[in-house]
Design an enzyme around this catalytic site. Sequence first.
Site, short mmCIF file in Angstrom:
data_model
loop_
_atom_site.label_atom_id
_atom_site.label_comp_id
_atom_site.label_asym_id
_atom_site.label_seq_id
_atom_site.Cartn_x
_atom_site.Cartn_y
_atom_site.Cartn_z
N GLY A 195 -0.80 -3.71 -52.73
CA GLY A 195 -1.89 -3.03 -53.68
C GLY A 195 -1.91 -3.65 -55.16
O GLY A 195 -2.66 -3.23 -56.28
N ASP A 228 -6.10 -11.52 -49.97
CA ASP A 228 -4.93 -12.10 -50.32
C ASP A 228 -4.20 -12.35 -48.94
O ASP A 228 -2.91 -12.41 -49.11
CB ASP A 228 -4.22 -11.37 -51.29
CG ASP A 228 -3.01 -12.23 -52.16
OD1 ASP A 228 -3.26 -13.52 -52.40
OD2 ASP A 228 -2.11 -11.51 -52.57
N LYS A 272 -7.60 -16.30 -51.13
CA LYS A 272 -6.34 -16.86 -51.14
C LYS A 272 -6.34 -18.27 -50.13
O LYS A 272 -6.85 -17.75 -48.81
CB LYS A 272 -5.25 -15.97 -50.97
CG LYS A 272 -3.67 -16.88 -50.77
CD LYS A 272 -2.76 -15.71 -50.71
CE LYS A 272 -1.11 -16.18 -50.59
NZ LYS A 272 -0.32 -15.26 -50.64
#
Length: 424
Positions: free
Chosen positions: A136, A229, A269
Site C-alpha cells: 500500500g 508497481d 513500473k
Amino acid sequence: MSNYYYYYGGGRYDWLKTVEPTNFLKIGLPYQAHPLHLQHQATTTPPSILEKFKRADILLNEVKAEMDPLMLQPETEKKLYQILGSIDMFKGLRKKVEFTYNAQIVTNAWLKMYELLNTMNFNNTSQAFCNCELPGGFISAINHFNYTMMHYPTFNWVASSLYPSSETDALEDHYGLYQCNPDNWLMQSPLLKKNVDYNDGDVTIASNVKNLALRATQRLTPIHLYTADGGINVGHDYNKQEELNLKLHFGQALTGLLSLSKGGNMILKHYTLNHAFTLSLICVFSHFFEELYITKPTSSRPTNSETYIVGKNRLRLFTPKEEQILLKRLEFFNDTPLVDLSLYQNLLESIYFAVETIHLKQQIEFLNFGMKCYRHFYNKIKLLNEYLAPKKKIFQDRWRVLNKLYVLEKKHKLKLCAPQGSVA
C-alpha cells in the site's frame, strides 16, 4: 547531477569523492500522431533497429555478472547487500518521513511515488486506481500528497493486487490496508472461487484484466491517476529481469489503458528497456498520451534497473478493435513486438537515450562503486557508514525540501489495522 559530493579529505579513500548522489532523471518521448497499427501476428524486426539495445543489455549484464559469484555463498551475499545498503542514500529516511510528517506505510515505494507526484506536476490526484499495490505504499503516498499539496477535500481510491497467499509470491497485507478497507479492493479471496466473476488480481490473465478494469470504472469514475508497481521476484537472475516480467508488465499496462479516463495520468513500473516487446509497448503508449516520459526517481536505488514510465494527459480511449487485439495478445502471449518498430525510429532514439542515461551511465557507475566498496570495506562496514553519514544527511534533508513534505492531518489518514505479526 547534484552538486553534493562525498568529501572526506585526503587519504586512501579519496576515490569516494568521485561518486555523487543522483537527481531525478526524466527523458521525454515524442507523441505519435500517425495511426496506431497493432500487429495481429509476429513479424520480423530488422536486426539493425534492435542492435544497440542488445549491446546495452550485454554491457549492463557484464557489470552485474561481477556480483554473481558473491550471490552463491550466504556470507558473501550478506556482505554484498550490507554494502549496497550502506551506499543507499535514502536509508533511514523512511522513519524520518513517518515521524516528522505523520505519514503512513512509508516504504521505498512511498518515497518514489511521492517524488514522482511532486516532480511530474500532475493536475489531479483525487481519484486513483492503484494496481499491483500491496502493501500500500503508493496509495499512502498519493493520499498524503493529495491532502497536503493538492488540497482536495477528498481522496477516492480503488486498488488491486495478486491476492496474498502461501501459494504465491504476492506481497502481503502487512499494514492492514486491505483488511480494513475491503470495499476499496477489486481482487477476491480464493475462498470465493465458486463465483462466476472470481478475480484473484493476477494481471497476466486476460479475463482478470478486463474484469478489473470493469470493476474499477464501475466503482470510480473518472479515474484521474492509474499506477502499477508490479514485479516478479527473479531470485538472483537479474540478467533476465526484463524478460521474465514482460507478461506482467503488459498486463498491468493493459489494465490501466482499459480503465484510465481521458485527461488522466499513468505511472508504470518497468526495469531495463531493451527487449523488442518492451520497446513496442512504449510505442503503443506514445499514441495515447500528450506527454510521455521514462523516469528514474532519486529515491529509486541507482544500483537497480528500475524505471517508471509516466504518461500525462490521456488523449483518447481504445477502439473496440485495439482492445480486442491487445486482450487476445495477453491471452495467447508471445513476446514479439506489438507494432512495426521500423515506423518509430525517432521514438526509439529517445528511448535509447533513456537507456544510456539511466542504465549505461548511472546504474553501471553505482554498481562499480558498490563493488569497489565491497572490496575495500568488506570487514569495515561500520567505517563506510561513518564516512557516508554526513553526506546522507545532507542529501536526505535536500530531498525533503525539494519534495515539499508537509504534515498530514490526523483526519486525513488512511484506515489501517495491521494484522498480528505485521511489520507496521
